[in-house]
Structure formats: C-alpha cells, structure tokens
Design a protein around this motif. Structure first.
Motif, PDB file in Angstrom:
ATOM      1  N   GLY A  48       9.174  74.037  55.969  1.00  0.00           N
ATOM      2  CA  GLY A  48       9.098  73.641  54.246  1.00  0.00           C
ATOM      3  C   GLY A  48       7.293  73.370  53.829  1.00  0.00           C
ATOM      4  N   GLY A  49       8.210  73.190  52.903  1.00  0.00           N
ATOM      5  CA  GLY A  49       6.590  73.402  51.851  1.00  0.00           C
ATOM      6  C   GLY A  49       6.549  72.616  50.301  1.00  0.00           C
ATOM      7  N   TRP A  50       5.149  72.369  50.188  1.00  0.00           N
ATOM      8  CA  TRP A  50       5.760  71.689  48.835  1.00  0.00           C
ATOM      9  C   TRP A  50       6.067  72.707  47.682  1.00  0.00           C
ATOM     10  CZ3 TRP A  50       0.994  70.993  51.804  1.00  0.00           C
ATOM     11  CH2 TRP A  50       1.859  70.133  52.988  1.00  0.00           C
ATOM     12  N   ASP A  51       5.688  73.674  47.254  1.00  0.00           N
ATOM     13  CA  ASP A  51       6.261  73.798  46.272  1.00  0.00           C
ATOM     14  C   ASP A  51       8.018  75.148  46.092  1.00  0.00           C
ATOM     15  OD1 ASP A  51       4.009  72.961  45.044  1.00  0.00           O
ATOM     16  OD2 ASP A  51       2.521  74.649  46.328  1.00  0.00           O
ATOM     17  N   GLU A  52       7.861  75.671  45.085  1.00  0.00           N
ATOM     18  CA  GLU A  52       9.431  76.892  45.452  1.00  0.00           C
ATOM     19  C   GLU A  52       8.529  77.694  45.740  1.00  0.00           C
ATOM     20  OE1 GLU A  52      12.459  77.923  42.365  1.00  0.00           O
ATOM     21  OE2 GLU A  52      11.535  76.681  41.991  1.00  0.00           O
ATOM     22  N   GLU A  53       9.056  78.950  46.632  1.00  0.00           N
ATOM     23  CA  GLU A  53       9.540  79.720  47.564  1.00  0.00           C
ATOM     24  C   GLU A  53      10.336  80.196  47.782  1.00  0.00           C
ATOM     25  OE1 GLU A  53       5.367  80.243  50.465  1.00  0.00           O
ATOM     26  OE2 GLU A  53       5.105  78.382  50.136  1.00  0.00           O
ATOM     27  N   GLN A  54       9.751  81.810  47.474  1.00  0.00           N
ATOM     28  CA  GLN A  54      10.713  82.815  47.274  1.00  0.00           C
ATOM     29  C   GLN A  54      10.392  82.848  48.689  1.00  0.00           C
ATOM     30  OE1 GLN A  54      13.612  83.479  46.111  1.00  0.00           O
ATOM     31  NE2 GLN A  54      12.658  81.715  44.423  1.00  0.00           N
ATOM     32  N   VAL A  55      11.790  82.999  50.131  1.00  0.00           N
ATOM     33  CA  VAL A  55      11.281  83.388  51.807  1.00  0.00           C
ATOM     34  C   VAL A  55      12.090  84.875  51.931  1.00  0.00           C
ATOM     35  CG1 VAL A  55      11.647  82.242  54.470  1.00  0.00           C
ATOM     36  CG2 VAL A  55      10.974  81.109  51.901  1.00  0.00           C
ATOM     37  N   GLY A  56      11.504  86.330  52.333  1.00  0.00           N
ATOM     38  CA  GLY A  56      12.153  86.626  52.965  1.00  0.00           C
ATOM     39  C   GLY A  56      11.519  86.947  53.952  1.00  0.00           C
ATOM     40  N   THR A  81       4.398  80.828  59.941  1.00  0.00           N
ATOM     41  CA  THR A  81       4.825  81.403  58.763  1.00  0.00           C
ATOM     42  C   THR A  81       3.258  80.911  58.336  1.00  0.00           C
ATOM     43  OG1 THR A  81       5.583  79.045  58.740  1.00  0.00           O
ATOM     44  CG2 THR A  81       7.147  81.113  60.081  1.00  0.00           C
ATOM     45  N   ARG A  82       4.443  81.020  56.658  1.00  0.00           N
ATOM     46  CA  ARG A  82       2.477  80.013  55.786  1.00  0.00           C
ATOM     47  C   ARG A  82       3.698  78.520  55.838  1.00  0.00           C
ATOM     48  NH1 ARG A  82       5.389  85.042  51.556  1.00  0.00           N
ATOM     49  NH2 ARG A  82       7.301  83.355  50.640  1.00  0.00           N
ATOM     50  N   PHE A  83       4.622  78.409  56.324  1.00  0.00           N
ATOM     51  CA  PHE A  83       5.065  77.238  55.452  1.00  0.00           C
ATOM     52  C   PHE A  83       3.797  75.898  56.501  1.00  0.00           C
ATOM     53  CE2 PHE A  83       9.111  78.778  55.528  1.00  0.00           C
ATOM     54  CZ  PHE A  83       9.576  79.160  54.399  1.00  0.00           C
ATOM     55  N   PRO A  84       3.604  75.322  55.692  1.00  0.00           N
ATOM     56  CA  PRO A  84       2.285  74.049  56.416  1.00  0.00           C
ATOM     57  C   PRO A  84       3.210  72.907  56.411  1.00  0.00           C
ATOM     58  CG  PRO A  84       3.102  73.801  53.722  1.00  0.00           C
ATOM     59  CD  PRO A  84       3.600  75.145  53.816  1.00  0.00           C
ATOM     60  N   VAL A  85       4.405  72.722  56.620  1.00  0.00           N
ATOM     61  CA  VAL A  85       4.909  71.695  57.176  1.00  0.00           C
ATOM     62  C   VAL A  85       6.587  72.113  58.214  1.00  0.00           C
ATOM     63  CG1 VAL A  85       6.202  69.438  56.939  1.00  0.00           C
ATOM     64  CG2 VAL A  85       4.682  70.042  55.209  1.00  0.00           C
ATOM     65  N   ALA A  86       5.639  72.029  59.582  1.00  0.00           N
ATOM     66  CA  ALA A  86       7.445  72.231  60.115  1.00  0.00           C
ATOM     67  C   ALA A  86       7.231  71.016  61.001  1.00  0.00           C
ATOM     68  CB  ALA A  86       6.653  73.174  61.120  1.00  0.00           C
ATOM     69  N   PHE A  87       9.351  70.707  61.902  1.00  0.00           N
ATOM     70  CA  PHE A  87       8.888  70.127  62.172  1.00  0.00           C
ATOM     71  C   PHE A  87      11.042  70.017  63.029  1.00  0.00           C
ATOM     72  CE2 PHE A  87      10.887  69.143  57.863  1.00  0.00           C
ATOM     73  CZ  PHE A  87      12.113  68.576  57.833  1.00  0.00           C
ATOM     74  N   GLY A  88      11.301  68.845  64.223  1.00  0.00           N
ATOM     75  CA  GLY A  88      12.581  69.854  64.585  1.00  0.00           C
ATOM     76  C   GLY A  88      12.993  68.611  65.640  1.00  0.00           C
ATOM     77  N   GLY A  89      13.838  68.808  66.511  1.00  0.00           N
ATOM     78  CA  GLY A  89      14.378  68.272  67.420  1.00  0.00           C
ATOM     79  C   GLY A  89      15.356  69.076  67.985  1.00  0.00           C
ATOM     80  N   LEU A  90      16.167  68.399  69.240  1.00  0.00           N
ATOM     81  CA  LEU A  90      17.106  69.105  69.925  1.00  0.00           C
ATOM     82  C   LEU A  90      17.884  68.055  69.534  1.00  0.00           C
ATOM     83  CD1 LEU A  90      15.738  69.880  73.809  1.00  0.00           C
ATOM     84  CD2 LEU A  90      16.164  71.911  71.121  1.00  0.00           C
ATOM     85  N   ILE A  91      19.680  68.164  70.194  1.00  0.00           N
ATOM     86  CA  ILE A  91      20.732  67.677  69.861  1.00  0.00           C
ATOM     87  C   ILE A  91      20.582  66.367  71.156  1.00  0.00           C
ATOM     88  CG2 ILE A  91      22.846  67.427  70.329  1.00  0.00           C
ATOM     89  CD1 ILE A  91      23.022  69.676  68.428  1.00  0.00           C
ATOM     90  N   GLU A  92      20.376  65.450  71.118  1.00  0.00           N
ATOM     91  CA  GLU A  92      21.065  64.179  71.798  1.00  0.00           C
ATOM     92  C   GLU A  92      22.053  63.204  71.258  1.00  0.00           C
ATOM     93  OE1 GLU A  92      17.244  62.321  72.743  1.00  0.00           O
ATOM     94  OE2 GLU A  92      16.185  63.721  73.001  1.00  0.00           O
ATOM     95  N   GLU A  93      23.271  62.914  72.756  1.00  0.00           N
ATOM     96  CA  GLU A  93      24.809  62.630  72.120  1.00  0.00           C
ATOM     97  C   GLU A  93      25.078  62.300  70.872  1.00  0.00           C
ATOM     98  OE1 GLU A  93      23.053  58.580  72.089  1.00  0.00           O
ATOM     99  OE2 GLU A  93      22.959  58.755  74.361  1.00  0.00           O
ATOM    100  N   GLY A  94      24.947  64.204  70.235  1.00  0.00           N
ATOM    101  CA  GLY A  94      25.667  64.646  68.758  1.00  0.00           C
ATOM    102  C   GLY A  94      24.802  64.179  67.809  1.00  0.00           C
ATOM    103  N   VAL A  95      23.759  63.903  68.003  1.00  0.00           N
ATOM    104  CA  VAL A  95      22.678  63.478  66.455  1.00  0.00           C
ATOM    105  C   VAL A  95      21.127  64.800  66.969  1.00  0.00           C
ATOM    106  CG1 VAL A  95      22.166  62.132  64.701  1.00  0.00           C
ATOM    107  CG2 VAL A  95      23.436  61.551  65.777  1.00  0.00           C
ATOM    108  N   VAL A  96      20.469  65.195  66.325  1.00  0.00           N
ATOM    109  CA  VAL A  96      19.805  65.811  66.000  1.00  0.00           C
ATOM    110  C   VAL A  96      18.471  64.660  65.933  1.00  0.00           C
ATOM    111  CG1 VAL A  96      17.712  67.508  66.276  1.00  0.00           C
ATOM    112  CG2 VAL A  96      20.137  68.377  66.175  1.00  0.00           C
ATOM    113  N   SER A  97      18.011  64.260  67.265  1.00  0.00           N
ATOM    114  CA  SER A  97      16.097  63.387  66.282  1.00  0.00           C
ATOM    115  C   SER A  97      15.194  64.414  66.981  1.00  0.00           C
ATOM    116  CB  SER A  97      16.558  62.466  67.483  1.00  0.00           C
ATOM    117  OG  SER A  97      17.877  61.565  67.612  1.00  0.00           O
ATOM    118  N   VAL A  98      14.709  64.169  65.554  1.00  0.00           N
ATOM    119  CA  VAL A  98      13.303  64.554  65.351  1.00  0.00           C
ATOM    120  C   VAL A  98      12.554  64.842  66.599  1.00  0.00           C
ATOM    121  CG1 VAL A  98      11.337  65.139  63.120  1.00  0.00           C
ATOM    122  CG2 VAL A  98      14.368  65.979  63.104  1.00  0.00           C
TER     123      VAL A  98
END
Length: 285
Positions: free
Chosen positions: A120-128, A25-42
């Motif tokens: 995510g990105g630091w600027d406002e973008e319209q994502v299609g 994607t063109r997004f400069p930032v990406a992050f994520g995680g899985l659910i552990e004990e009911g909460v997603v830890s990035v």
C-alpha cells in the motif's frame, strides 16, 4: 515440540515475503499473514509510519484482503476510503495508517486461500502490470513453499507413525516416499526443514532394513554426496536420466555425471547394481 517450530518457520516465511514485496514494488508499506483458525492474523509489517496496522485480523469476505481470498485473485483500490467494492470493517487499521492505495494478494495453495499479502501507499496511485506482476510472483513463491511444507509434513506423519518393521507390500511405497523427500529437500532453502527431512529419510532407511531380497554380505563404507543420493534415489524408482533431470531441476548431463560418480564409489557397473549396493550400505531404503 515440533509444532511451535513449524509456526515460527511459517511466520518467518511471511516476514521474508513482506520484505521482498516492499523491495520489488514501489509501494512503501507491505504487510501480511497466514490463516489461523479461519482468520488471517497480520504477523509482519514493513514501512508503516504508525502502529495502526498492529493487531489486524482479516476474515474471509471482509475488506479488500477478504475479497481477494474469496475470489482467489489480486484485488486493488486506488482510493480505499471511498471504495464501494469492499466492506470497510478494517478502516480503523488501514485509514489509521493513512493508506489510500492498497493491493491485496491472496496466497493460494491447491485452490484454497492460506493467507494474504498487502502492498500500500499513502497517495492515490494507478497500479499496472509492471507493479502487480512481481507482487504476484512473491505471493506465488510463498504458496509454493507452503505446498512443499504441507507435503513434507504429510509424509513425516505417514512415515513416522510407529513400528520398527515394514512388510514387503509397503516397502516399495516407502522407497517412493524416500525418493520424493529427496526431491523436495533439494528444492528447499530452509536449513531447518532440510534437517527435519533428513531425519525422516534416515527413519525410512532404518525401517526398510532386513530386506530378504538383498544380500547381507558387507561392503566397504561408502559416502555419497547429497546430490548423488538424490539421483540414485530417483534411479531406484526406475526413472530415466531425463526424468531425473526434470524432477531435480538439473541438466541431463549433470545427472549422468552424478550417477557415474555414485556408481564408481559403489564399485557398480550398472545403476541397478549401484542401487542394490547403496541399499546394502544403508544409504537407500
């Protein structure tokens, strides 16, 4: 000792997905995680300018990611700070990084959320659709891998519960498990997970020994390739060449070729005879 290895493997799975999300994607930032004990830890972050996203833990229903998990569909905002469609529990993390546009993709396994990926990105973008389609493919690939791992773990637990003998009524189910494990292993890129499956497969072969319906006369040592074993394991369950091709993701002609070489190595004139001789040789349960 196996649990930590599984957790490490899943963490690496997320890390690879986050890197792929940023790449596709063109997004400069990406992050994520899985659910552990009911909460997603990035657990994985790429492209961030600050350390504001460190330690982010997302609860279902809270924030953009929580909403995506509850609704089981991607959610996006092009102006995170002023959005009235989400709770702002995590503003200190997201706005601390300066993110304005944010896309949240739930990881869904059998109808349940298992985690979330963000771009995510630091600027406002319209994502299609041009951007969201590959992002959704990345999330789906993680979900598919987790589903496979869940099934492998279930079969590991079901088939290594102790005991050195299998009663005849359970023998066919054991053989079905072996055939399915071969199919699962054939679709994996994770070498460690394939090795674990191989150990369980050997356990199934050992458990299925001493079958009174099979002759115990010795046959010469035979070595089948992994693919020949895959095909023969499926054939042992009565699958046609077309069905085996679908199950293993190969062409029907390729299945016929593998079956032919396996029969040749086993000096068998039919697939039934090949299966019988493979069992006598300890290659199939």
């Amino acid at each position: 000792m196996s649990a930590p290895a599984t957790l490490e493997s899943e963490t690496e799975l997320v890390a690879n997905a986050v890197r792929e999300l940023a790449r596709r994607t063109r997004f400069p930032v990406a992050f994520g995680g899985l659910i552990e004990e009911g909460v997603v830890s990035v657990t994985s972050i790429v492209g961030a300018r600050t350390r504001s996203l460190d330690g982010l833990r997302v609860r279902p229903e809270r924030g953009l990611g929580g909403r995506a998990m509850m609704e089981l569909r991607p959610r996006m905002t092009s102006d995170y700070g002023s959005s009235q469609q989400i709770t702002h529990d995590y503003d200190v993390f997201v706005l601390g990084e300066g993110l304005r546009t944010l896309l949240a993709l739930p990881i869904i396994v059998q109808g349940r959320p298992r985690g979330v990926l963000y771009a995510g990105g630091w600027d406002e973008e319209q994502v299609g659709g041009v951007t969201t389609a590959p992002a959704m493919q990345v999330a789906q690939s993680v979900a598919d891998e987790l589903r496979i791992r869940d099934e492998v773990q279930r079969r590991i637990q079901a088939n290594t519960g102790g005991g050195d003998a299998v009663a005849p009524p359970q023998r066919e189910e054991l053989r079905e498990s072996f055939a399915e494990l071969r199919s699962i292993a054939a679709s994996l890129d994770d070498a460690e997970l394939r090795a674990r499956i191989a150990r369980v497969e050997q356990r199934l072969v050992t458990l299925a020994g001493d079958d009174p319906t099979v002759s115990t006369s010795p046959i010469p040592t035979v070595r089948l390739s992994p693919r020949e074993t895959d095909v023969l394991a499926c054939a042992a369950m009565g699958a046609t060449n077309a069905e085996i091709a679908t199950q293993l993701g190969l062409r029907e002609g390729t299945i016929k070729a593998y079956l032919g070489t396996a029969m040749s190595k086993l000096d068998a004139s039919t697939r039934h005879a090949a299966v019988t001789r493979a069992r006598r040789a300890g290659l199939l349960p």
